[in-house]
Design a protein around this motif. Structure first.
Motif, PDB file in Angstrom:
ATOM      1  N   LEU A  91      -3.962  -2.038  -2.177  1.00  0.00           N
ATOM      2  CA  LEU A  91      -2.893  -2.020  -3.172  1.00  0.00           C
ATOM      3  C   LEU A  91      -3.372  -1.505  -4.522  1.00  0.00           C
ATOM      4  N   LYS A  95      -1.930   1.759  -6.430  1.00  0.00           N
ATOM      5  CA  LYS A  95      -1.306   1.685  -7.761  1.00  0.00           C
ATOM      6  C   LYS A  95      -1.917   2.706  -8.709  1.00  0.00           C
ATOM      7  N   TYR A 127      -0.441  -2.754   5.833  1.00  0.00           N
ATOM      8  CA  TYR A 127       0.371  -2.278   4.715  1.00  0.00           C
ATOM      9  C   TYR A 127       1.213  -3.416   4.148  1.00  0.00           C
ATOM     10  N   GLN A 128       1.799  -4.219   5.039  1.00  0.00           N
ATOM     11  CA  GLN A 128       2.608  -5.356   4.592  1.00  0.00           C
ATOM     12  C   GLN A 128       1.733  -6.492   4.063  1.00  0.00           C
ATOM     13  N   LYS A 129       0.660  -6.785   4.766  1.00  0.00           N
ATOM     14  CA  LYS A 129      -0.245  -7.861   4.347  1.00  0.00           C
ATOM     15  C   LYS A 129      -0.797  -7.608   2.958  1.00  0.00           C
ATOM     16  N   ASN A 130      -1.104  -6.348   2.658  1.00  0.00           N
ATOM     17  CA  ASN A 130      -1.675  -5.993   1.358  1.00  0.00           C
ATOM     18  C   ASN A 130      -0.622  -5.832   0.262  1.00  0.00           C
ATOM     19  N   LYS A 131       0.633  -6.086   0.601  1.00  0.00           N
ATOM     20  CA  LYS A 131       1.738  -6.063  -0.363  1.00  0.00           C
ATOM     21  C   LYS A 131       2.060  -4.660  -0.886  1.00  0.00           C
ATOM     22  N   TYR A 133       4.083  -2.434   0.631  1.00  0.00           N
ATOM     23  CA  TYR A 133       5.523  -2.233   0.772  1.00  0.00           C
ATOM     24  C   TYR A 133       6.280  -3.010  -0.303  1.00  0.00           C
ATOM     25  N   ASP A 134       5.808  -4.224  -0.615  1.00  0.00           N
ATOM     26  CA  ASP A 134       6.439  -5.007  -1.685  1.00  0.00           C
ATOM     27  C   ASP A 134       6.357  -4.263  -3.020  1.00  0.00           C
ATOM     28  N   TYR A 135       5.263  -3.580  -3.238  1.00  0.00           N
ATOM     29  CA  TYR A 135       5.094  -2.801  -4.475  1.00  0.00           C
ATOM     30  C   TYR A 135       6.122  -1.664  -4.541  1.00  0.00           C
ATOM     31  N   LYS A 138       9.388  -3.181  -5.458  1.00  0.00           N
ATOM     32  CA  LYS A 138       9.407  -3.546  -6.875  1.00  0.00           C
ATOM     33  C   LYS A 138       9.729  -2.327  -7.733  1.00  0.00           C
TER      34      LYS A 138
END
Length: 365
Positions: A91, A95, A127-131, A133-135, A138
């Motif tokens: 992540l 970023k 990808y999901q575990k490392n957040k 997709y959440d990023y 956001k």
């Protein structure tokens, strides 16, 4: 240039887009001229999975003044911290890479933010575990990412991710080599790949096409897995005929390269005819319409390829395909069973019998 509408976003996207893999090799001045010629020619969709981070500043120089008129698909997982392309599921790395790409492009938003290069089921889990997709979500809430995309070569992984999350665009490798099990990224059987096209069309998910020439192999008889060369125009037409496809993303390094791509619209039907692939299609592809329209002209003016496409979509529950079929000036019910299409089909499809099947089906829905 001709355009297609992404049903989920409303975006009007050029059928020919632009892939950025090797634009950096042109040098700044030639790259800027090349990109500006692409824009002048109506190309408004640009993939930013480039081989070298220098490409982003080339785009800035070319497009800062017209940024609102073009669309970038930017990949969350493409890492340029070393200067050249790398792949990451971390992540913090992602970023930093996204921030630098936006700065170098001189933009504060991403038209299509892509879940990048998910070829294994474990990639998506990480990808999901490392957040990551959440990023992306956001940034979408903040208005930085307008729409969400996915890039993958693997039909099974694509199906899984599309089951899990809502996407607006899929970047998929589409060419007759991969569709027929030939080439480095020829993942999935004929039917598995066909199911991706049909699902995307049904759900309104647009497809942007990577690797339309199979890395150039299909254009060279010596390198082609079929030992026969196709032209770039046959490959582009093949991809554009697939359900769900909105844009094809060949690359280029010069103004001349762009001119050659734009010449697609000057080619005759004979020059775009890719029915030669019927001579090297695998056994499991025989008897299946690929919408190539080599059977034209129909004596009663039925668009046989389009009728087949709407039928294939209708049978998986696409009600819009039924509506489109019903508005055709001529449809399967107008078939006179003359056999002309049967004799011309390179895939051994018995179209006259299929027209009866389609007419009966459409009359019952």
């Amino acid at each position: 240039m001709e355009y297609r509408i992404n049903k989920k976003t409303g975006d009007k996207i050029s059928e020919i887009g632009f892939g950025s893999a090797y634009i950096c090799e042109a040098g700044l001045d030639e790259a800027v001229r090349t990109l500006r010629r692409a824009y002048e020619g109506g190309i408004n969709y640009y993939d930013m999975a480039t081989s070298d981070g220098r490409s982003f500043k080339m785009y800035k120089e070319a497009f800062s003044a017209v940024r609102k008129n073009i669309m970038y698909q930017i990949h969350f997982g493409a890492d340029y911290s070393s200067g050249t392309y790398g792949w990451s599921l971390n992540l913090d790395t992602i970023k930093k890479s996204i921030d630098k790409q936006l700065t170098d492009l001189d933009t504060d938003y991403i038209d299509y933010g892509f879940i990048h290069c998910q070829d294994e089921f474990s990639d998506w889990e990480t990808y999901q575990k490392n957040k990551v997709y959440d990023y992306i979500l956001k940034l979408k809430e903040e208005g930085v990412v307008k729409h969400i995309g996915l890039s993958s070569h693997t039909p099974g992984v694509i199906q899984k991710i599309m089951d899990d999350v809502d996407i607006d665009m899929l970047m998929f490798s589409v060419n007759p080599g991969y569709d027929y099990g030939k080439g480095e990224y020829a993942y999935g059987e004929v039917n598995e790949r066909s199911e991706i096209y049909i699902r995307c069309e049904k759900e309104g998910v647009g497809i942007s096409v990577m690797k339309p020439f199979s890395g150039g192999q299909l254009l060279d008889a010596r390198r082609s897995p079929f030992k026969k060369a196709l032209t770039p125009y046959q490959c582009i037409k093949y991809a554009l005929d697939k359900p769900g496809v909105l844009t094809v993303l060949p690359g280029g390094q010069s103004v001349d390269d762009v001119e050659k791509l734009l010449d697609f619209y000057n080619k005759s039907e004979d020059e775009l005819d890719y029915s030669i692939i019927g001579t090297f299609a695998p056994a499991q592809a025989n008897g299946k319409c690929v919408y190539c329209n080599h059977c034209k002209p129909c004596p009663v003016a039925i668009d046989i390829g389009l009728v087949n496409k709407y039928y294939d979509l209708a049978t998986v529950g696409d009600s819009l395909a039924v509506e489109h079929y019903m508005t055709l000036e001529k449809n399967a019910a107008d078939c006179i069973s003359c056999g002309h299409c049967d004799s011309r089909c390179p895939f051994d499809v018995k179209q006259s019998a299929r027209m009866k099947e389609i007419a009966e089906y459409m009359a019952s829905v």
